[in-house]
Every structure is written in C-alpha cells, then in structure tokens.
Design a protein around this motif. Structure first.
Motif: not given
Length: 161
Positions: A60, A63-64, A68-75, A77
């Motif tokens: 996490e 990813c920040y 592409f923060v959200n894409n990285c966070l989704d992966k 998660k």
C-alpha cells in the motif's frame, strides 16, 4: 534512502506468492491427521495472516508512490483477499477437525461410562438380596384420646410457687 527502501520492499513482494482465488471457488485444503498437527497448522495460519497484513501495508505504501495509485491498490487488495480466503479455509478445516476429535473423545468417554454403569447394574442384580436392616420398634402410639389422657395422668404433678 527511500529508493533503497522501495527496492527492498519490491524484492520482498516479488518473493511472496499470493493465492488468487476466483469468486465462488472453495480451495482444497488438506485434512489434518492429528490434533497436534491441526494446532501447528493454526499457529502457522496466524503467522501467515500477520505476514499477509504486513505485506499489504508495505505494498500500500509502495502504491502511493506510483502514478496509477488506485489500480495498484486494487491489485494489492485482491492479492490480500485471495490469501486471506485461503487462510480462512485452512483455519476452518483445522478447527473443524479439532472439534470433531473432541466430540469423538467425549462420545467414547460416555460409551465407556454407560458400559461401566451397565456392568455395575448387572452385578447388583446378580447379588442375592440382603436382609433389610433391623428397624427399631416404634414407640407406642399416643394418637388416640385415651392414650393421651393416660399419658397425662401418668405424669407426676409438681406444684411450684
């Protein structure tokens, strides 16, 4: 320093294998062979769950730093969810086995207790009946009016002033 930290975390994440399960798929979990093995597996699951959470927290943070923060966070998660789903299945199987063994042990103990009770009952039934204990004679009944009057008349009279 942050670049070194990023490389270290990336190397750690690359070495980690995550289990990604498709939705509605139950993982195949080996059944334990003993309660001790189930206990060891539950300890391992607890340790792996903590490692998974730590890995997720580290990814996490990585990813920040990406575009592409959200894409990285989704992966991250999804990897965490898949691993935790597998660990939950392993934990449930081992806890089920331990409960099953406890029930079987209790049933064996109850069956043995019933067998012992039946044997004791058979032994008592086979013994000859012993003579009843001697009952002391009852005092004469003074329940009738004549008996009470006779008892009262037999008492010495004492006058004290």
């Amino acid at each position: 320093m942050t670049r070194l930290f990023t490389i270290l975390i990336a190397a750690l994440l690359a070495g980690c294998s995550s289990v990604l399960l498709p939705p509605n798929v139950t993982p195949i979990v080996p059944t334990p062979l003993s309660v001790a093995q189930a206990d060891q597996t539950l300890v391992r699951v607890t340790r792996e769950r903590a490692e998974t959470e730590a890995r997720y927290a580290a990814s996490e943070q990585l990813c920040y730093a990406k575009f592409f923060v959200n894409n990285c966070l989704d992966k991250a998660k999804e990897a965490r969810r898949g691993k935790l789903a597998y660990l939950n299945a392993v934990e449930n199987e081992n806890q089920y086995y331990k409960r099953k063994m406890a029930v079987e042990e209790r049933d064996r103990a109850l069956a043995q207790a019933q067998k012992d009770f039946d044997a004791e009952e058979a032994r008592r039934a086979a013994e000859p009946a012993s003579a009843p204990a001697a009952v002391p004679p009852l005092p004469p009944a003074r329940a009738t009016l004549a008996g009470r009057q006779a008892a009262h008349a037999a008492k010495p009279v004492s006058y004290t002033h």
